[in-house]
Design a protein around this motif. Structure first.
Motif, PDB file in Angstrom:
ATOM      1  N   SER A  37     -77.645  -7.507  15.327  1.00 34.59           N
ATOM      2  CA  SER A  37     -77.758  -8.548  13.892  1.00 34.59           C
ATOM      3  C   SER A  37     -76.610  -8.625  13.068  1.00 34.59           C
ATOM      4  N   GLU A  38     -75.812  -9.266  13.470  1.00 31.13           N
ATOM      5  CA  GLU A  38     -75.080  -9.280  12.342  1.00 31.13           C
ATOM      6  C   GLU A  38     -73.804 -10.637  12.585  1.00 31.13           C
ATOM      7  N   GLY A  39     -73.562 -10.939  11.764  1.00 28.37           N
ATOM      8  CA  GLY A  39     -72.189 -12.409  11.797  1.00 28.37           C
ATOM      9  C   GLY A  39     -73.187 -13.073  11.150  1.00 28.37           C
ATOM     10  N   TYR A  40     -72.791 -14.461  11.796  1.00 26.57           N
ATOM     11  CA  TYR A  40     -73.694 -16.145  11.391  1.00 26.57           C
ATOM     12  C   TYR A  40     -74.386 -16.386  12.263  1.00 26.57           C
ATOM     13  N   THR A  41     -74.363 -17.416  12.483  1.00 26.36           N
ATOM     14  CA  THR A  41     -75.550 -18.362  13.835  1.00 26.36           C
ATOM     15  C   THR A  41     -74.784 -19.106  14.918  1.00 26.36           C
ATOM     16  N   ALA A  42     -73.953 -18.885  15.673  1.00 26.34           N
ATOM     17  CA  ALA A  42     -73.455 -19.477  16.815  1.00 26.34           C
ATOM     18  C   ALA A  42     -74.622 -20.508  18.332  1.00 26.34           C
ATOM     19  N   GLY A  43     -75.741 -20.524  17.556  1.00 25.18           N
ATOM     20  CA  GLY A  43     -76.698 -21.061  18.846  1.00 25.18           C
ATOM     21  C   GLY A  43     -76.096 -21.455  19.651  1.00 25.18           C
ATOM     22  N   GLN A  44     -75.061 -22.186  19.477  1.00 23.56           N
ATOM     23  CA  GLN A  44     -75.029 -22.957  20.574  1.00 23.56           C
ATOM     24  C   GLN A  44     -74.113 -22.024  21.755  1.00 23.56           C
ATOM     25  N   THR A  45     -73.434 -20.941  21.763  1.00 30.81           N
ATOM     26  CA  THR A  45     -72.504 -20.159  22.543  1.00 30.81           C
ATOM     27  C   THR A  45     -74.434 -19.248  23.530  1.00 30.81           C
ATOM     28  N   GLY A  46     -75.119 -18.891  22.636  1.00 33.23           N
ATOM     29  CA  GLY A  46     -76.059 -18.605  24.257  1.00 33.23           C
ATOM     30  C   GLY A  46     -76.871 -19.249  24.886  1.00 33.23           C
ATOM     31  N   VAL A  47     -76.870 -21.083  24.012  1.00 30.24           N
ATOM     32  CA  VAL A  47     -77.541 -22.079  24.532  1.00 30.24           C
ATOM     33  C   VAL A  47     -76.634 -21.712  26.385  1.00 30.24           C
ATOM     34  N   ALA A  48     -74.919 -22.542  25.748  1.00 28.82           N
ATOM     35  CA  ALA A  48     -74.268 -22.137  27.134  1.00 28.82           C
ATOM     36  C   ALA A  48     -74.197 -21.160  27.839  1.00 28.82           C
ATOM     37  N   TRP A  49     -74.445 -20.429  27.667  1.00 31.52           N
ATOM     38  CA  TRP A  49     -75.114 -18.766  28.299  1.00 31.52           C
ATOM     39  C   TRP A  49     -75.913 -19.235  29.035  1.00 31.52           C
ATOM     40  N   GLY A  50     -76.648 -18.739  28.801  1.00 30.94           N
ATOM     41  CA  GLY A  50     -77.908 -19.375  29.161  1.00 30.94           C
ATOM     42  C   GLY A  50     -78.470 -20.437  30.359  1.00 30.94           C
ATOM     43  N   TRP A  51     -77.179 -21.352  29.976  1.00 28.20           N
ATOM     44  CA  TRP A  51     -76.911 -22.149  31.390  1.00 28.20           C
ATOM     45  C   TRP A  51     -76.451 -22.041  32.220  1.00 28.20           C
ATOM     46  N   TYR A  52     -74.966 -21.327  32.125  1.00 20.82           N
ATOM     47  CA  TYR A  52     -73.992 -20.911  33.097  1.00 20.82           C
ATOM     48  C   TYR A  52     -74.734 -19.823  34.204  1.00 20.82           C
ATOM     49  N   SER A  53     -76.217 -18.825  33.111  1.00 19.69           N
ATOM     50  CA  SER A  53     -76.834 -18.330  34.385  1.00 19.69           C
ATOM     51  C   SER A  53     -77.413 -18.434  35.039  1.00 19.69           C
ATOM     52  N   LEU A  54     -77.938 -20.170  35.206  1.00 22.13           N
ATOM     53  CA  LEU A  54     -78.789 -21.192  36.117  1.00 22.13           C
ATOM     54  C   LEU A  54     -78.078 -21.473  36.919  1.00 22.13           C
ATOM     55  N   SER A  55     -77.334 -22.207  36.321  1.00 20.50           N
ATOM     56  CA  SER A  55     -76.284 -23.272  36.719  1.00 20.50           C
ATOM     57  C   SER A  55     -75.554 -22.584  38.451  1.00 20.50           C
ATOM     58  N   PRO A  56     -75.780 -23.638  39.815  1.00 15.88           N
ATOM     59  CA  PRO A  56     -74.817 -22.812  40.800  1.00 15.88           C
ATOM     60  C   PRO A  56     -73.216 -22.635  40.354  1.00 15.88           C
ATOM     61  N   LYS A  57     -73.081 -24.243  39.159  1.00 16.26           N
ATOM     62  CA  LYS A  57     -71.853 -24.121  39.083  1.00 16.26           C
ATOM     63  C   LYS A  57     -70.940 -23.096  38.796  1.00 16.26           C
ATOM     64  N   TRP A  58     -71.730 -21.719  38.226  1.00 21.95           N
ATOM     65  CA  TRP A  58     -71.126 -21.070  37.446  1.00 21.95           C
ATOM     66  C   TRP A  58     -70.722 -19.620  37.945  1.00 21.95           C
ATOM     67  N   SER A  59     -71.426 -19.758  39.782  1.00 22.91           N
ATOM     68  CA  SER A  59     -72.116 -19.123  40.430  1.00 22.91           C
ATOM     69  C   SER A  59     -70.837 -18.008  40.937  1.00 22.91           C
ATOM     70  N   ASN A  60     -69.588 -18.430  40.384  1.00 24.61           N
ATOM     71  CA  ASN A  60     -69.102 -16.936  40.913  1.00 24.61           C
ATOM     72  C   ASN A  60     -68.547 -16.108  39.729  1.00 24.61           C
ATOM     73  N   LEU A  61     -69.747 -16.264  38.583  1.00 24.39           N
ATOM     74  CA  LEU A  61     -68.735 -15.279  37.058  1.00 24.39           C
ATOM     75  C   LEU A  61     -69.684 -14.525  37.516  1.00 24.39           C
ATOM     76  N   TRP A  62     -71.097 -14.701  38.175  1.00 24.32           N
ATOM     77  CA  TRP A  62     -72.191 -13.237  38.850  1.00 24.32           C
ATOM     78  C   TRP A  62     -71.987 -12.897  40.082  1.00 24.32           C
ATOM     79  N   PRO A  63     -72.642 -11.353  40.112  1.00 25.11           N
ATOM     80  CA  PRO A  63     -72.721 -11.046  41.178  1.00 25.11           C
ATOM     81  C   PRO A  63     -73.446 -11.699  42.419  1.00 25.11           C
ATOM     82  N   SER A  64     -73.561 -11.316  43.666  1.00 24.03           N
ATOM     83  CA  SER A  64     -73.749 -12.037  44.191  1.00 24.03           C
ATOM     84  C   SER A  64     -75.150 -12.402  44.042  1.00 24.03           C
ATOM     85  N   ASP A  65     -75.650 -11.101  43.796  1.00 18.54           N
ATOM     86  CA  ASP A  65     -77.299 -11.012  43.979  1.00 18.54           C
ATOM     87  C   ASP A  65     -78.471 -11.489  42.311  1.00 18.54           C
TER      88      ASP A  65
END
Length: 206
Positions: free
Chosen positions: A20-48
């Protein structure tokens, strides 16, 4: 960030390393949470760990996030040189300025250097539910809802009317059923238990 996984030990290990440190940029967490679920961003992740397609009847998508503060930091690429921004300050509202350092994405100060306009910049801002970081978070949530994903949110704090709470309320699929206000640790544990039970119920019904 830990990609999607069914291995509990990998998740608990990653959580233990968080600091825990710094400021609160919660929008970044929301964005990456969505990137992990959206098939649009599949190329970012390991195949499994690649997210399933929206039309897969065996896949249900849930996005769960929590904050204990108001979103007060946004990021942008380029812009005025850091030395200019530090010297003259960042205007929050009438008569109020932030005169701190301009910081790049890896948190190293470049306040005494020139022409750092080709990198990501961190910009603290006034805490409210309509500032840049809060607005970005709500926009991402709105787009995620359009896909049929279920969004659960928790505000951990003492004021259910705070800026952070308002963002969590706006992001929840239904403020009455998928938003939780937790005043203390017991409330927080209960909120996660309730969300877990609801998700289990969905899978059992399928």
């Amino acid at each position: 960030m830990e990609p999607l996984t069914a291995k509990r030990n990998k998740l608990t290990s990653a959580i233990k390393k968080l600091k825990s440190e710094g400021y609160t940029a919660g929008q970044t967490g929301v964005a990456w949470g969505w990137y992990s679920l959206s098939p649009k961003w599949s190329n970012l992740w390991p195949s499994d760990s690649a997210p399933g397609e929206y039309d897969d009847e065996d896949v249900v998508k849930f996005l769960i996030f929590m904050t204990d503060g108001d979103f007060n930091t946004n990021y942008y690429f380029g812009g005025p040189p850091c030395n200019y921004r530090t010297r003259y300050g960042i205007q929050f509202d009438s008569g109020k300025y932030y005169s701190g350092q301009c910081v790049d994405y890896d948190h190293k100060s470049y306040s005494n250097k020139k022409n750092y306009t080709d990198r990501w910049q961190e910009e603290p801002e006034k805490e409210n539910s309509t500032n840049v970081s809060s607005t970005r978070a709500k926009k991402i949530c709105a787009e995620a809802k359009k896909t049929g994903a279920s969004l659960y949110s928790i505000y951990f704090g003492s004021n259910d009317n705070s800026a952070g709470a308002k963002v969590m309320q706006a992001c929840a699929t239904d403020v009455n059923t998928t938003y939780y206000f937790a005043k203390d640790a017991n409330n927080l544990i209960a909120a996660f238990q309730a969300i877990s039970s609801k998700i289990k119920g969905v899978y059992l019904s399928k």
